[in-house]
Motif scaffolding. Structure first.
Motif, PDB file in Angstrom:
ATOM      1  N   GLU A 114       1.068   3.033  -5.067  1.00 40.86           N
ATOM      2  CA  GLU A 114       0.289   3.186  -6.291  1.00 40.86           C
ATOM      3  C   GLU A 114       0.875   4.294  -7.168  1.00 40.86           C
ATOM      4  OE1 GLU A 114      -2.268   1.153  -3.371  1.00 40.86           O
ATOM      5  OE2 GLU A 114      -0.973   2.917  -3.334  1.00 40.86           O
ATOM      6  N   ALA A 165       0.833  -1.188   0.000  1.00 43.91           N
ATOM      7  CA  ALA A 165       0.000   0.000   0.000  1.00 43.91           C
ATOM      8  C   ALA A 165       0.872   1.244   0.000  1.00 43.91           C
ATOM      9  CB  ALA A 165      -0.912  -0.016   1.226  1.00 43.91           C
ATOM     10  N   TYR A 195       3.051   0.303 -10.827  1.00 40.68           N
ATOM     11  CA  TYR A 195       2.270  -0.394  -9.819  1.00 40.68           C
ATOM     12  C   TYR A 195       0.930   0.308  -9.643  1.00 40.68           C
ATOM     13  CZ  TYR A 195       0.840  -2.558  -5.467  1.00 40.68           C
ATOM     14  OH  TYR A 195       0.130  -3.229  -4.511  1.00 40.68           O
ATOM     15  N   ASP A 196      -0.158  -0.476  -9.782  1.00 40.28           N
ATOM     16  CA  ASP A 196      -1.506   0.080  -9.715  1.00 40.28           C
ATOM     17  C   ASP A 196      -2.226  -0.264  -8.414  1.00 40.28           C
ATOM     18  OD1 ASP A 196      -1.908  -0.709 -13.203  1.00 40.28           O
ATOM     19  OD2 ASP A 196      -1.276   1.175 -12.279  1.00 40.28           O
ATOM     20  N   GLY A 197      -1.557  -0.933  -7.511  1.00 39.28           N
ATOM     21  CA  GLY A 197      -2.202  -1.340  -6.278  1.00 39.28           C
ATOM     22  C   GLY A 197      -2.761  -2.745  -6.387  1.00 39.28           C
ATOM     23  N   ASP A 198      -3.038  -3.358  -5.231  1.00 36.61           N
ATOM     24  CA  ASP A 198      -3.594  -4.709  -5.171  1.00 36.61           C
ATOM     25  C   ASP A 198      -2.707  -5.703  -5.923  1.00 36.61           C
ATOM     26  OD1 ASP A 198      -5.379  -6.676  -4.424  1.00 36.61           O
ATOM     27  OD2 ASP A 198      -6.702  -6.365  -6.148  1.00 36.61           O
ATOM     28  N   ALA A 199      -1.387  -5.541  -5.786  1.00 31.85           N
ATOM     29  CA  ALA A 199      -0.396  -6.435  -6.404  1.00 31.85           C
ATOM     30  C   ALA A 199      -0.525  -6.493  -7.924  1.00 31.85           C
ATOM     31  CB  ALA A 199      -0.498  -7.843  -5.804  1.00 31.85           C
ATOM     32  N   MET A 200      -0.997  -5.439  -8.522  1.00 35.31           N
ATOM     33  CA  MET A 200      -1.184  -5.382  -9.979  1.00 35.31           C
ATOM     34  C   MET A 200      -0.173  -4.429 -10.594  1.00 35.31           C
ATOM     35  SD  MET A 200      -2.980  -6.300 -12.700  1.00 35.31           S
ATOM     36  CE  MET A 200      -4.606  -6.853 -12.147  1.00 35.31           C
ATOM     37  N   GLU A 258      -0.747 -14.054 -13.731  1.00 34.35           N
ATOM     38  CA  GLU A 258      -0.310 -14.245 -12.355  1.00 34.35           C
ATOM     39  C   GLU A 258       1.118 -14.769 -12.354  1.00 34.35           C
ATOM     40  OE1 GLU A 258      -1.700 -17.449  -9.324  1.00 34.35           O
ATOM     41  OE2 GLU A 258      -3.044 -15.718  -9.109  1.00 34.35           O
ATOM     42  N   ARG A 283       6.970  -6.270   3.502  1.00 34.88           N
ATOM     43  CA  ARG A 283       5.664  -6.381   2.814  1.00 34.88           C
ATOM     44  C   ARG A 283       5.815  -7.093   1.476  1.00 34.88           C
ATOM     45  NH1 ARG A 283       3.851  -0.350   2.300  1.00 34.88           N
ATOM     46  NH2 ARG A 283       6.032  -0.211   1.634  1.00 34.88           N
ATOM     47  N   PRO A 342       5.404  -9.341  -1.541  1.00 34.80           N
ATOM     48  CA  PRO A 342       4.280 -10.175  -1.986  1.00 34.80           C
ATOM     49  C   PRO A 342       4.777 -11.552  -2.437  1.00 34.80           C
ATOM     50  CG  PRO A 342       4.897  -8.673  -3.730  1.00 34.80           C
ATOM     51  CD  PRO A 342       5.781  -8.342  -2.547  1.00 34.80           C
ATOM     52  N   LYS A 390       0.287  -9.626 -10.241  1.00 35.14           N
ATOM     53  CA  LYS A 390      -0.465  -9.763 -11.495  1.00 35.14           C
ATOM     54  C   LYS A 390       0.070  -8.734 -12.495  1.00 35.14           C
ATOM     55  CE  LYS A 390      -4.016  -9.226  -8.898  1.00 35.14           C
ATOM     56  NZ  LYS A 390      -5.385  -8.994  -8.347  1.00 35.14           N
TER      57      LYS A 390
END
Length: 209
Positions: A5, A2, A91-96, A55, A34, A36, A40
């Protein structure tokens, strides 16, 4: 992850096997505590295919370097990545992550989307590379068309102006020559007539021949 983004970084494909892709150490340090287990990936500009993603598992080596591991090879093959290709990650957030890919000509690569699933999820593969027109290409095309139109218009205007100038000059020259000829003819005739009258008065005759 977090608070990261919108974070951007780039990498270059330097491993021939494409089995893994290293990520910047600075980015790995920003994830301290943090990290991951998987992320994605999706192609930038996928439009309506925002749900199409790949993924990929994240691995770390003994020196703490962060890599995109299992799953990256499928992504690389599907997008025909080769040695020396330039990759831009966001990075767009939510591991994307959103990925832009550039080939050895330094031009961005575009792909046709497929509805096939990947890795048992909703991830759709992009299998065929194609040539797309970017906004910069469209701007370049429109600029060149506008330049061509302006050049053609100015050339036509210059030709019409030159033709009009030539017509006016020719007309004025003709008028001047005609006026000069008439003036010369009238002057000569008048002088000849005055001499004839003077001669007639002196001799007392009006015979012209």
């Amino acid at each position: 992850m977090a608070g990261l983004e919108g974070f951007d970084f780039f990498e270059i494909v330097i491993e021939k096997s494409c089995s893994r892709q290293r990520l910047p150490d600075k980015f790995a340090k920003m994830l301290a505590g943090r990290e991951p287990h998987k992320v994605k990936l999706r192609e930038a500009g996928s439009g309506l295919h925002r749900l199409c993603w790949w993924e990929v598992l994240v691995v770390f080596d003994g020196e703490g370097h962060m890599y995109l591991g299992p799953g990256w090879e499928h992504f690389a093959r599907a997008h025909e990545l080769q040695l020396g290709y330039f990759l831009v990650f966001r990075y767009d957030g939510d591991a994307m992550f959103t990925v832009k890919m550039f080939d050895n000509t330094m031009c961005r690569m575009y792909y046709q989307h497929d509805d096939d699933a990947s890795n048992g999820s909703r991830a759709g593969m992009k299998t065929r590379s194609g040539v797309g027109m970017t906004r910069s290409s469209l701007f370049w095309l429109m600029t060149n068309m506008l330049w061509w139109w302006l050049t053609t218009t100015l050339l036509c205007w210059w030709r019409m102006t030159t033709l009009l100038w030539w017509w006016r000059t020719t007309t004025l020259l003709w008028w001047w020559q005609t006026t000069t000829t008439r003036w010369w003819w009238r002057t000569t005739t008048s002088r000849w007539w005055r001499r004839l009258q003077s001669h007639s008065l002196a001799t007392g005759t009006c015979q012209l021949w």
